[in-house]
Design a protein around this motif. Structure first.
Motif, PDB file in Angstrom:
ATOM      1  N   ALA A   6       0.803  -1.304  -0.032  1.00 56.13           N
ATOM      2  CA  ALA A   6       0.085   0.158   0.016  1.00 56.13           C
ATOM      3  C   ALA A   6       0.836   1.272   0.149  1.00 56.13           C
ATOM      4  O   ALA A   6       0.544   2.224  -0.684  1.00 56.13           O
ATOM      5  CB  ALA A   6      -0.913  -0.107   1.096  1.00 56.13           C
ATOM      6  N   ASN A   7       1.920   1.380   0.782  1.00 54.66           N
ATOM      7  CA  ASN A   7       2.703   2.546   0.900  1.00 54.66           C
ATOM      8  C   ASN A   7       3.646   2.300  -0.286  1.00 54.66           C
ATOM      9  O   ASN A   7       3.829   3.571  -0.718  1.00 54.66           O
ATOM     10  CB  ASN A   7       3.816   2.280   1.917  1.00 54.66           C
ATOM     11  N   GLY A   9       2.448   1.890  -3.243  1.00 57.05           N
ATOM     12  CA  GLY A   9       1.359   2.220  -4.202  1.00 57.05           C
ATOM     13  C   GLY A   9       1.249   3.982  -3.970  1.00 57.05           C
ATOM     14  O   GLY A   9       1.303   4.668  -5.115  1.00 57.05           O
ATOM     15  N   VAL A  10       1.319   4.348  -2.870  1.00 56.51           N
ATOM     16  CA  VAL A  10       1.074   5.598  -2.484  1.00 56.51           C
ATOM     17  C   VAL A  10       2.463   6.453  -3.003  1.00 56.51           C
ATOM     18  O   VAL A  10       2.338   7.369  -4.077  1.00 56.51           O
ATOM     19  CB  VAL A  10       1.007   6.095  -0.901  1.00 56.51           C
ATOM     20  N   LEU A  11       3.533   5.914  -2.669  1.00 58.37           N
ATOM     21  CA  LEU A  11       4.676   6.547  -3.211  1.00 58.37           C
ATOM     22  C   LEU A  11       4.973   6.578  -4.914  1.00 58.37           C
ATOM     23  O   LEU A  11       5.141   7.728  -5.438  1.00 58.37           O
ATOM     24  CB  LEU A  11       6.020   5.546  -2.805  1.00 58.37           C
ATOM     25  N   GLY A  12       4.363   5.519  -5.432  1.00 59.36           N
ATOM     26  CA  GLY A  12       4.461   5.399  -6.861  1.00 59.36           C
ATOM     27  C   GLY A  12       3.495   6.624  -7.485  1.00 59.36           C
ATOM     28  O   GLY A  12       3.602   7.200  -8.467  1.00 59.36           O
ATOM     29  N   TRP A  22       3.047   9.806   1.579  1.00 56.73           N
ATOM     30  CA  TRP A  22       3.269   8.508   2.168  1.00 56.73           C
ATOM     31  C   TRP A  22       3.437   8.837   3.545  1.00 56.73           C
ATOM     32  O   TRP A  22       3.115   7.802   4.445  1.00 56.73           O
ATOM     33  CB  TRP A  22       4.734   8.069   1.563  1.00 56.73           C
ATOM     34  N   ARG A  23       4.074  10.029   4.297  1.00 55.34           N
ATOM     35  CA  ARG A  23       4.191  10.163   5.663  1.00 55.34           C
ATOM     36  C   ARG A  23       2.830  10.081   6.352  1.00 55.34           C
ATOM     37  O   ARG A  23       2.659   9.454   7.521  1.00 55.34           O
ATOM     38  CB  ARG A  23       4.799  11.439   5.860  1.00 55.34           C
ATOM     39  N   TRP A  28      -0.703   6.736   9.851  1.00 55.84           N
ATOM     40  CA  TRP A  28      -2.015   6.174  10.105  1.00 55.84           C
ATOM     41  C   TRP A  28      -1.814   4.591  10.504  1.00 55.84           C
ATOM     42  O   TRP A  28      -2.521   4.125  11.159  1.00 55.84           O
ATOM     43  CB  TRP A  28      -2.836   6.421   8.785  1.00 55.84           C
ATOM     44  N   MET A  29      -0.847   4.061   9.546  1.00 54.79           N
ATOM     45  CA  MET A  29      -0.630   2.545   9.835  1.00 54.79           C
ATOM     46  C   MET A  29      -0.127   2.369  11.156  1.00 54.79           C
ATOM     47  O   MET A  29      -0.649   1.344  11.977  1.00 54.79           O
ATOM     48  CB  MET A  29       0.290   2.130   8.768  1.00 54.79           C
ATOM     49  N   LEU A  30       0.967   3.059  11.653  1.00 59.48           N
ATOM     50  CA  LEU A  30       1.419   2.885  12.796  1.00 59.48           C
ATOM     51  C   LEU A  30       0.568   3.078  14.057  1.00 59.48           C
ATOM     52  O   LEU A  30       0.317   2.306  15.122  1.00 59.48           O
ATOM     53  CB  LEU A  30       2.725   3.662  13.106  1.00 59.48           C
ATOM     54  N   GLN A  31      -0.283   4.093  13.834  1.00 61.37           N
ATOM     55  CA  GLN A  31      -1.396   4.505  14.957  1.00 61.37           C
ATOM     56  C   GLN A  31      -2.387   3.602  14.965  1.00 61.37           C
ATOM     57  O   GLN A  31      -2.702   3.307  15.869  1.00 61.37           O
ATOM     58  CB  GLN A  31      -2.030   5.903  14.617  1.00 61.37           C
TER      59      GLN A  31
END
Length: 70
Positions: A6-7, A9-12, A22-23, A28-31
């Motif tokens: 997923a990350n 994909g966001v970067l691309g 991406w940040r 969000w994923m970490l939280q």
């Protein structure tokens, strides 16, 4: 693995138009794994930058020959 994909994909999709998008996803994923959630998420990308990133992503997804100018 799904979170890394997923990350990627966001970067691309946003690298040129909204390079820090991406940040927000990573925060969000970490939280999402913390209880309770800690702190605010980073600001989302500007609407114009996000629109440009999505426009580019949709063009590259439908372009049969990436890199070729139309």
């Amino acid at each position: 693995m799904l979170l890394l994909m997923a990350n990627a994909g966001v970067l691309g999709a946003t690298a040129d138009a909204a390079p820090d998008a991406w940040r927000r996803l990573v925060a969000w994923m970490l939280q999402s794994f913390q209880t309770p959630a800690r702190g605010p998420l980073p600001d989302p990308p500007e609407d114009a930058a996000l629109y440009e990133a999505m426009r580019r992503a949709s063009q590259s997804a439908t372009d049969p020959e990436p890199g070729r100018r139309r």
